[in-house]
Design an enzyme around this catalytic site. Structure first.
Site, mmCIF file in Angstrom:
data_model
loop_
_atom_site.group_PDB
_atom_site.id
_atom_site.type_symbol
_atom_site.label_atom_id
_atom_site.label_comp_id
_atom_site.label_asym_id
_atom_site.label_seq_id
_atom_site.Cartn_x
_atom_site.Cartn_y
_atom_site.Cartn_z
ATOM 1 N N HIS A 1 0.546 -1.064 -0.405
ATOM 2 C CA HIS A 1 0.139 -0.124 -0.380
ATOM 3 C C HIS A 1 0.572 1.218 0.202
ATOM 4 C CE1 HIS A 1 -3.351 2.152 1.420
ATOM 5 N NE2 HIS A 1 -2.921 3.157 1.714
ATOM 6 N N GLU A 2 2.042 1.042 1.010
ATOM 7 C CA GLU A 2 2.526 2.672 1.349
ATOM 8 C C GLU A 2 3.432 2.587 -0.216
ATOM 9 O OE1 GLU A 2 1.277 5.046 3.209
ATOM 10 O OE2 GLU A 2 0.711 3.010 4.697
ATOM 11 N N GLU B 1 -4.920 7.428 -3.261
ATOM 12 C CA GLU B 1 -5.589 6.784 -2.943
ATOM 13 C C GLU B 1 -5.927 4.983 -3.806
ATOM 14 O OE1 GLU B 1 -6.323 4.229 0.575
ATOM 15 O OE2 GLU B 1 -4.771 6.461 0.206
ATOM 16 N N HIS C 1 1.727 4.640 -2.728
ATOM 17 C CA HIS C 1 1.975 6.454 -2.893
ATOM 18 C C HIS C 1 2.834 6.864 -2.651
ATOM 19 C CE1 HIS C 1 -1.852 6.899 -0.662
ATOM 20 N NE2 HIS C 1 -1.808 5.937 -0.091
#
Length: 511
Positions: free
Chosen positions: A275-276, A305, A279
């Protein structure tokens, strides 16, 4: 005459460049506070951040900025500016108008009350007593109502809540979100009913085997390497550290992520790293020619997101990704996962089960958590719901939408810090990110037809190159709705995301 407007533009951009550099310094100081700062440094660090915030506000509202904007916008030579230059002027004016519209006392009162409310929220959550939080939250909501009344005039929004939404998702409205979320909700509820009626349930015991933290660190490095986020080479622009709550922080050449390792829940860190990293890859692939310019920033919180959700879920929970990664996981974690095979593992990491906690939610039910928050938040700022009614409304909606009973306010209305932190309008961006990711997946599949087979061989370059060209490199050149229309040919549309979920979970659950 043309030289005059370009001279004014360069002076304006220099002022904003200094602000962006200051902001990037503040973000790294914040990162340090969350990762390696000694406990005794909290008060000193808060003073440092407060000073930087005051300097930033003073620079951002300086009368000279207003004069330069006025000179540029009224110049008969305005049209000689390029598309990028005009976008920079627009973004600078938007920020300047919003900052200068709010009285200094109100800005100060909001900041002080946020600090008080967050501190009270921590105590109230620990004690499971919303009544302790209620009076401070009422004060914060009231102050934000005052700010929204002012900002809706500056931003020309239809409602105060739309002014909040615009902070995170420019030009997005509650009306547009309500329509899209209602359609999304109906589709998710139908899909959830089919999944729950299936007898083909996954076995998740393999996800709870003990994997030492040091082993998980090695796995995390392998994941970031595979995705193309460099944290190890001599020229690396990233790093991975450990915090209680994972986050991404940084700017262009220095973008850092964090995770948290649980020895008996290795999957938690796997998906937080994915997830990170999503980003971080977005931040690192912004257009280098636009560095230190407003246009060289991410488009919106929802678009941001969408990148993390795409890497975490659409890629990271796919059978193709684990065709490549599972042998590496088993080798690194040996002998803990020796008996794990591909199909049961993929089914396990995609288990669907309604839960009380948003950050623990699966891919299908996650957006329902967000829809509940959006509906309550919109009601709060349209005077349909009072602060005192928040727990009851929350509990009723969780029972109706997810079929779960909330036993106390700490696992209910107080589980997130957003409302105590004054982040009104933020929650919808999480579900918008899911919707955007579905639209981007649809466009990606049309453009890079073999992207899944590429991933199965550990090659994510095709996906990353397409995202860089279509999303990352465009920065904040367009508002999110315009960007999605340009990239996907569609306005905001939940159908591609619902189609992706239906296709995926019908296979996983056999219906």
């Amino acid at each position: 005459m043309t030289d005059n407007i370009h001279f004014a533009y360069k002076r304006l951009l220099k002022r904003v460049t200094d602000l962006i550099v200051l902001s990037s310094a503040s973000s790294i100081i914040y990162w340090d506070m969350e990762t390696v700062m000694p406990p005794k440094g909290v008060e000193q660090r808060s003073q440092q951040l407060a000073l930087l915030s005051r300097i930033s506000h003073k620079m951002g509202t300086a009368p000279e900025t207003g004069k330069l904007l006025d000179e540029i916008l009224k110049s008969p030579q305005y049209d000689v500016l390029s598309e990028v230059e005009k976008r920079n002027v627009h973004l600078i004016k938007k920020g300047y108008d919003e900052q200068t519209a709010l009285p200094e006392k109100l800005v100060s009162d909001v900041a002080k009350q946020q600090a008080i409310t967050v501190n009270t929220w921590k105590k109230a959550k620990k004690d499971k007593k919303f009544g302790v939080l209620k009076p401070e939250l009422e004060k914060l909501v009231d102050l934000n109502r005052q700010a929204a009344q002012i900002l809706m005039k500056v931003k020309e929004t239809a409602t105060p809540y739309d002014a909040f939404l615009d902070d995170y998702e420019p030009k997005m409205t509650a009306e547009a979100i309500e329509s899209t979320f209602s359609h999304l909700q109906r589709g998710l509820v139908k899909l959830l009913e089919k999944i729950q009626s299936s007898q083909n349930k996954p076995d998740t015991r393999m996800l709870r085997v003990h994997v030492p933290v040091e082993t998980q660190r090695e796995l995390a490095q392998e994941l970031t390497k595979t995705l193309g986020y460099d944290i190890a080479s001599p020229t690396a622009g990233g790093r991975l550290d450990e915090t209680e709550h994972p986050f991404t922080n940084g700017y262009y050449d220095d973008v850092r992520i964090t995770t948290h390792y649980h020895p008996d829940n290795f999957a938690n860190s796997v998906f937080s790293v994915l997830h990170e990293t999503g980003h971080a890859i977005y931040e690192q692939n912004l257009n280098p020619d636009w560095k230190y310019q407003p246009v060289g920033s991410p488009c919106s919180f929802g678009i941001h997101e969408s990148q993390s959700r795409l890497y975490e879920n659409i890629i990271g929970r796919s059978i193709e990704f684990w065709t490549y990664m599972l042998p590496k996981l088993k080798r690194i974690a040996a002998p803990a996962l020796d008996d794990v095979s591909l199909n049961p593992f993929v089914r396990a990491i995609n288990k669907v089960e309604p839960s009380k906690i948003r950050i623990e939610a699966d891919e299908v039910t996650y957006s329902l958590h967000v829809i509940i928050r959006f509906q309550i938040e919109e009601g709060l700022f349209s005077d349909k719901i009072s602060v005192s009614e928040l727990p009851e409304t929350w509990n009723q909606n969780y029972k109706e939408y997810l079929g779960v009973n909330i036993e106390n306010d700490s696992e209910g209305v107080m589980q997130d810090t957003h409302w105590a932190s004054g982040l009104y309008g933020y929650f919808p961006t999480y579900a918008l990110g899911n919707i955007y990711s579905g639209q981007l997946l649809d466009a990606l599949s049309g453009a890079v037809k073999d992207w899944r087979s590429q991933i199965a061989q550990g090659n994510l370059e095709g996906v990353r190159a397409w995202l860089t060209e279509k999303v990352h490199s465009l920065g904040d050149l367009y508002d999110p709705a315009d960007l999605m229309k340009k990239v996907t040919g569609r306005k905001l549309d939940a159908d591609p995301y619902l189609d992706y979920l239906r296709e995926k979970y019908s296979v996983l659950y056999g219906f």
